[in-house]
Design a protein around this motif. Sequence first.
Motif, mmCIF file in Angstrom:
data_model
loop_
_atom_site.group_PDB
_atom_site.id
_atom_site.type_symbol
_atom_site.label_atom_id
_atom_site.label_comp_id
_atom_site.label_asym_id
_atom_site.label_seq_id
_atom_site.Cartn_x
_atom_site.Cartn_y
_atom_site.Cartn_z
ATOM 1 N N ASP A 130 0.809 -1.224 0.000
ATOM 2 C CA ASP A 130 0.000 0.000 0.000
ATOM 3 C C ASP A 130 0.836 1.266 0.000
ATOM 4 O OD1 ASP A 130 1.008 -0.299 2.522
ATOM 5 O OD2 ASP A 130 -0.918 -0.112 3.580
ATOM 6 N N GLN A 131 2.124 1.163 -0.270
ATOM 7 C CA GLN A 131 2.948 2.362 -0.383
ATOM 8 C C GLN A 131 2.454 3.241 -1.540
ATOM 9 O OE1 GLN A 131 6.911 0.760 -0.968
ATOM 10 N NE2 GLN A 131 7.479 1.166 1.156
ATOM 11 N N SER A 132 2.612 4.530 -1.391
ATOM 12 C CA SER A 132 2.338 5.454 -2.481
ATOM 13 C C SER A 132 3.581 5.535 -3.361
ATOM 14 C CB SER A 132 1.987 6.841 -1.935
ATOM 15 O OG SER A 132 1.929 7.782 -3.001
ATOM 16 N N ALA A 133 3.506 4.924 -4.539
ATOM 17 C CA ALA A 133 4.688 4.857 -5.408
ATOM 18 C C ALA A 133 5.200 6.242 -5.773
ATOM 19 C CB ALA A 133 4.356 4.061 -6.662
ATOM 20 N N ASP A 134 4.306 7.211 -5.957
ATOM 21 C CA ASP A 134 4.727 8.563 -6.316
ATOM 22 C C ASP A 134 5.612 9.187 -5.243
ATOM 23 O OD1 ASP A 134 3.466 9.096 -8.860
ATOM 24 O OD2 ASP A 134 1.560 8.992 -7.809
ATOM 25 N N GLU A 135 5.426 8.756 -3.996
ATOM 26 C CA GLU A 135 6.234 9.282 -2.904
ATOM 27 C C GLU A 135 7.442 8.395 -2.618
ATOM 28 O OE1 GLU A 135 3.622 9.629 0.420
ATOM 29 O OE2 GLU A 135 2.299 11.093 -0.546
ATOM 30 N N VAL A 136 7.206 7.090 -2.625
ATOM 31 C CA VAL A 136 8.240 6.146 -2.206
ATOM 32 C C VAL A 136 9.392 6.075 -3.205
ATOM 33 C CG1 VAL A 136 8.739 3.693 -1.859
ATOM 34 C CG2 VAL A 136 6.761 4.753 -0.753
ATOM 35 N N LEU A 137 9.072 5.990 -4.501
ATOM 36 C CA LEU A 137 10.128 5.770 -5.497
ATOM 37 C C LEU A 137 11.145 6.917 -5.540
ATOM 38 C CD1 LEU A 137 11.382 3.984 -7.642
ATOM 39 C CD2 LEU A 137 9.825 5.015 -9.313
ATOM 40 N N PRO A 138 10.722 8.167 -5.651
ATOM 41 C CA PRO A 138 11.745 9.231 -5.669
ATOM 42 C C PRO A 138 12.535 9.313 -4.372
ATOM 43 C CG PRO A 138 9.524 10.156 -5.611
ATOM 44 C CD PRO A 138 9.372 8.701 -5.891
ATOM 45 N N ALA A 139 11.872 9.052 -3.231
ATOM 46 C CA ALA A 139 12.594 9.082 -1.956
ATOM 47 C C ALA A 139 13.611 7.949 -1.890
ATOM 48 C CB ALA A 139 11.604 8.981 -0.797
ATOM 49 N N PHE A 140 13.235 6.783 -2.409
ATOM 50 C CA PHE A 140 14.137 5.625 -2.442
ATOM 51 C C PHE A 140 15.354 5.943 -3.304
ATOM 52 C CE2 PHE A 140 15.695 1.772 -4.448
ATOM 53 C CZ PHE A 140 15.858 0.908 -3.377
ATOM 54 N N ILE A 141 15.118 6.457 -4.504
ATOM 55 C CA ILE A 141 16.225 6.761 -5.412
ATOM 56 C C ILE A 141 17.147 7.808 -4.798
ATOM 57 C CG2 ILE A 141 16.818 7.773 -7.655
ATOM 58 C CD1 ILE A 141 14.233 6.509 -8.754
ATOM 59 N N GLU A 142 16.570 8.836 -4.223
ATOM 60 C CA GLU A 142 17.391 9.906 -3.636
ATOM 61 C C GLU A 142 18.267 9.371 -2.501
ATOM 62 O OE1 GLU A 142 16.856 14.478 -2.017
ATOM 63 O OE2 GLU A 142 15.102 13.154 -2.085
ATOM 64 N N THR A 143 17.677 8.529 -1.638
ATOM 65 C CA THR A 143 18.423 7.989 -0.497
ATOM 66 C C THR A 143 19.552 7.081 -0.957
ATOM 67 O OG1 THR A 143 16.470 8.098 0.923
ATOM 68 C CG2 THR A 143 18.232 6.607 1.612
ATOM 69 N N VAL A 144 19.265 6.194 -1.901
ATOM 70 C CA VAL A 144 20.273 5.237 -2.355
ATOM 71 C C VAL A 144 21.325 5.928 -3.215
ATOM 72 C CG1 VAL A 144 20.644 3.090 -3.643
ATOM 73 C CG2 VAL A 144 18.627 3.329 -2.165
ATOM 74 N N ALA A 145 20.921 6.905 -4.012
ATOM 75 C CA ALA A 145 21.888 7.639 -4.826
ATOM 76 C C ALA A 145 22.883 8.395 -3.954
ATOM 77 C CB ALA A 145 21.167 8.603 -5.760
ATOM 78 N N ALA A 146 22.441 8.808 -2.774
ATOM 79 C CA ALA A 146 23.341 9.516 -1.861
ATOM 80 C C ALA A 146 24.478 8.625 -1.382
ATOM 81 C CB ALA A 146 22.557 10.048 -0.665
ATOM 82 N N ALA A 147 24.313 7.297 -1.533
ATOM 83 C CA ALA A 147 25.376 6.356 -1.181
ATOM 84 C C ALA A 147 26.380 6.184 -2.318
ATOM 85 C CB ALA A 147 24.777 5.002 -0.810
ATOM 86 N N GLY A 148 26.173 6.916 -3.403
ATOM 87 C CA GLY A 148 27.102 6.857 -4.523
ATOM 88 C C GLY A 148 26.646 6.004 -5.675
ATOM 89 N N VAL A 149 25.420 5.497 -5.630
ATOM 90 C CA VAL A 149 24.889 4.672 -6.720
ATOM 91 C C VAL A 149 24.409 5.585 -7.842
ATOM 92 C CG1 VAL A 149 23.138 2.979 -7.376
ATOM 93 C CG2 VAL A 149 24.204 2.867 -5.115
ATOM 94 N N THR A 150 24.817 5.292 -9.064
ATOM 95 C CA THR A 150 24.449 6.140 -10.196
ATOM 96 C C THR A 150 23.586 5.423 -11.229
ATOM 97 O OG1 THR A 150 26.492 5.587 -11.393
ATOM 98 C CG2 THR A 150 26.541 7.529 -9.945
#
Length: 318
Positions: A130-150
């Motif tokens: 039941d996650q809101s994909a519009d909210e979860v996906l960009p937050a997920f990408i931003e958090t993981v990208a901050a670890a250096g993932v491109t």
Amino acid sequence: MMDWSDRHCRYFHRLMTRQALLYTEMVTAPALVRGGAVHLLDFNPEEHPVAVQLGGSDPQELAQATKLCVARGYDEVNLNVGCPSDRVQSGTFGAVLMRDAPLVAECMRSMKDVAQDTEVTVKCRIGVDDQSADEVLPAFIETVAAAGVTRFTIHARKAWLQGLSPKENRDIPPLDYPLVHRMKAAFPALHLSINGGITTLEDARAHLDVMDGVMIGRAAYHDPAGVLLGADQAIFGATDPSRTAHEVVEAMYPYIEAQLTKGVRLHSITRHMLGTFTGRPGARKWRRILSEGASKDGAGVALVAEALSHVPDHVPVS
């Protein structure tokens, strides 16, 4: 693609495309580190470029597994944050990790720390349950990208961990291509690929107007000639003609013979070749001969040649 994209499958697919990146089936970090099953990392040099896909959620264990993969010479190490199977849920990895982006980021940092020059990437869903994909996906990408993932590959469906089987999760949750396309606009500096429900090179080209890459799984397995023959020309701009499906099968003969001498059963190889002539005259006879004969003692290249003789030759896909 568990139990599908093994080394025999990848060798076969590589004969159809020189440039597409091939992925292993998912290998769990616990199996490699605790179970010592390093044979699961075996691959043929001809498979390059090839990425290994890991499953896990323990940062240190994933780092150890990444070291093993890098030592084997893989071109990319990918963390699966998209598989919805019961087995991966119970191990706290796969799509369930969409609920814990900080943990995924920690895992990726640990993997990158030991990966040397090998790229470390993520494959994910747009959300779970039941996650809101519009909210979860960009937050997920931003958090993981901050670890250096491109680099991210995004399966454009949610995974429903409650109420749907793994098979149902491949088809029932609706595809949301526009959301994935918006992620490319939101994160222009990242390399983002799209996955899910893409079945033809024409579909792939359309997505590439927006995205950096396209991953095709089941369609490439069930109709490899339709998807992979011609991919180098249509997607990568190659100018040399592609092989015919007949030529690809015949090019498999030396590989099959070499594997048989190692004790591999013919069926272990030809089960990945059944869809070679999907939609073409003789395809049913091809499948029947291989399905009925490849598991028998002594089955070898002669059986494959017999099956091939029932398929009329055709022009290369280009």
